[in-house]
Design a protein around this motif. Structure first.
Motif, PDB file in Angstrom:
ATOM      1  N   GLY A 132      69.534  49.793 148.465  1.00 20.75           N
ATOM      2  CA  GLY A 132      70.361  49.015 148.365  1.00 20.75           C
ATOM      3  C   GLY A 132      71.475  48.154 147.457  1.00 20.75           C
ATOM      4  O   GLY A 132      72.351  47.506 147.209  1.00 20.75           O
TER       5      GLY A 132
ATOM      6  N   TYR B  42      56.735  57.735 147.991  1.00 17.48           N
ATOM      7  CA  TYR B  42      57.992  58.190 147.502  1.00 17.48           C
ATOM      8  C   TYR B  42      57.695  57.862 146.168  1.00 17.48           C
ATOM      9  O   TYR B  42      58.878  58.868 145.747  1.00 17.48           O
TER      10      TYR B  42
ATOM     11  N   ALA C 146      69.929  52.406 142.199  1.00 16.86           N
ATOM     12  CA  ALA C 146      69.396  52.835 143.563  1.00 16.86           C
ATOM     13  C   ALA C 146      68.607  52.111 144.199  1.00 16.86           C
ATOM     14  O   ALA C 146      67.535  52.369 145.378  1.00 16.86           O
TER      15      ALA C 146
ATOM     16  N   ARG D 295      59.532  64.467 140.240  1.00 18.94           N
ATOM     17  CA  ARG D 295      60.782  65.503 141.099  1.00 18.94           C
ATOM     18  C   ARG D 295      61.332  65.975 139.894  1.00 18.94           C
ATOM     19  O   ARG D 295      62.078  66.025 139.467  1.00 18.94           O
ATOM     20  N   LYS D 296      61.272  64.670 138.723  1.00 17.87           N
ATOM     21  CA  LYS D 296      61.991  65.098 136.904  1.00 17.87           C
ATOM     22  C   LYS D 296      61.631  65.902 136.290  1.00 17.87           C
ATOM     23  O   LYS D 296      62.424  66.655 135.916  1.00 17.87           O
TER      24      LYS D 296
ATOM     25  N   LEU E  89      66.204  48.727 146.078  1.00 19.44           N
ATOM     26  CA  LEU E  89      65.542  48.033 145.008  1.00 19.44           C
ATOM     27  C   LEU E  89      64.181  49.028 144.307  1.00 19.44           C
ATOM     28  O   LEU E  89      63.937  49.385 144.461  1.00 19.44           O
TER      29      LEU E  89
END
Ligand SMILES: CCCCCCCCCCC/C=C/C(=O)SCCNC(=O)CCNC(=O)[C@H](O)C(C)(C)COP(=O)(O)OP(=O)(O)OC[C@H]1O[C@@H](n2cnc3c(N)ncnc32)[C@H](O)[C@@H]1OP(=O)(O)O
Length: 303
Positions: A154, A294, A107, A301-302, A109
């Motif tokens: 990343g 963010y 996912a 969102r989960k 950094l």
């Protein structure tokens, strides 16, 4: 990191990595399930599982930092150490890098490493990120990324540091540098890596738009080399590895160095300034607020 020819790749720059491994199990060697001889023994650390196959000279390195393989300081450190261990062992010529976490390759950094942290921590974290990139980008080993999950930011950089990328054909497994969508900016060496892989115009567009490419588009733009059904990612990565290992090491290594050295040198020359830029940028109130927002969005969102 000396090559057979005596040419040196990345300087040993960082590194106090051992000091970071409080409470980890790096260096432990244990028999792989069902395994027997030396070639079947695996080693690694809490967050990086290494399954070496001495007979083929290839090790499979699995990221296992659940839930999403976010690049925590510990994971970065353990990756550098595992890579170094394999590079120093003449048995090994290649590494297949993949994920042990379902549906996510990496996912990117670990945002908790740069949200609400002090500048000294952010600096230490960024130096570890630089170090991993330098080590991977200039590795004398063949690195093949078997991308079996989502691969943003990343995560994409880790994949781009490899020599070859095989992506599982699942529309949810998108890959790219989406930094701008978080309100942050990919530093020059990530941009350079992108440009070296997909060219200037495609990078200009993708970086500004923060594009995350689904598999077919990733293949088309040149971000990955193969897209295959999910259950064929590992076998295809092994076939790719065989293709790369068919080339004499010294010739391949020197060619890799010739292609990549200027890009790495650019960071090496400006490493401290790059760290300072990173720290002053991410520690700004406005950037902290957008990173926080963010992270919050990801957490909500989960449910
Ligand atoms: C001029 C100055 C120049 C200086 C420039 C400075 C800027 C530096 C830029 C450096 C370049 C690199 C940047 C990055 O890598 S930033 C990180 C970007 N990553 C993302 O945007 C990915 C975010 N995550 C996701 O999209 C999804 O999680 C993912 C698709 C990967 C998986 O989805 P899934 O549904 O399986 O999982 P969840 O979303 O439910 O997540 C599970 C938990 O994991 C937490 N999480 C996810 N991603 C991260 C992360 N990157 N860091 C920390 N934590 C993460 C998520 O919040 C869930 O947590 P909870 O279980 O607590 O809810």
């Amino acid at each position: 990191m000396a090559l057979a020819s005596g040419v040196r790749f990345a300087p040993r720059a960082l590194l106090r990595p051992w000091a970071l491994l409080r409470g980890t199990t790096l260096g432990r060697t244990e028999p792989a399930a069902g395994g027997g001889g030396d070639g079947a023994r695996r080693f690694g650390s809490q967050r990086v599982l290494v399954e070496p196959d001495a007979a083929s000279g290839v090790a499979v390195m699995k990221l296992r930092n659940p839930p999403v393989n976010a690049l925590s300081l510990e994971l970065l450190t353990e990756l550098v150490i595992s890579l170094e261990k394999l590079e120093n062992d003449k048995t090994f010529r290649g590494i297949i890098l993949t994920s042990d976490c379902p549906r996510v390759f990496c996912a990117g950094l670990d945002l908790t490493e740069i949200c609400g942290r002090n500048p000294a921590h952010c600096a230490e974290y960024w130096k570890a990120m630089q170090e991993l990139w330098l080590r991977m980008y200039l590795s004398s080993l063949v690195l093949v990324a078997a991308i079996n999950g989502a691969c943003p930011a990343g995560g994409c950089i880790i994949a781009l540091s490899c020599d070859c990328r095989v992506l599982a054909d699942n529309p949810k497994y998108r890959i790219g540098l989406n930094e701008t969508l978080l309100g942050i900016i990919a530093p020059f060496w990530l941009k350079d890596t992108y440009v070296n892989t997909i060219g200037h115009r495609a990078s200009e567009q993708a970086l500004q738009l923060g594009s995350l490419f689904p598999p077919a588009e990733a293949l088309q733009v040149g971000l990955v080399d193969q897209v295959v059904p999910e259950d064929q990612v590992q076998s295809t990565a092994l076939s790719e590895m065989a293709r790369w290992l068919a080339v004499p090491d010294h010739a391949r290594q020197l060619t890799k160095n010739m292609m990549r050295k200027a890009t790495a040198d650019r960071l090496l020359r400006q490493r401290d300034a790059d760290t300072q830029n990173f720290v002053s940028f991410v520690c700004r109130d406005s950037i902290q607020k957008s990173l926080q927002a963010y992270l919050e969005k990801l957490r909500q969102r989960k449910g």
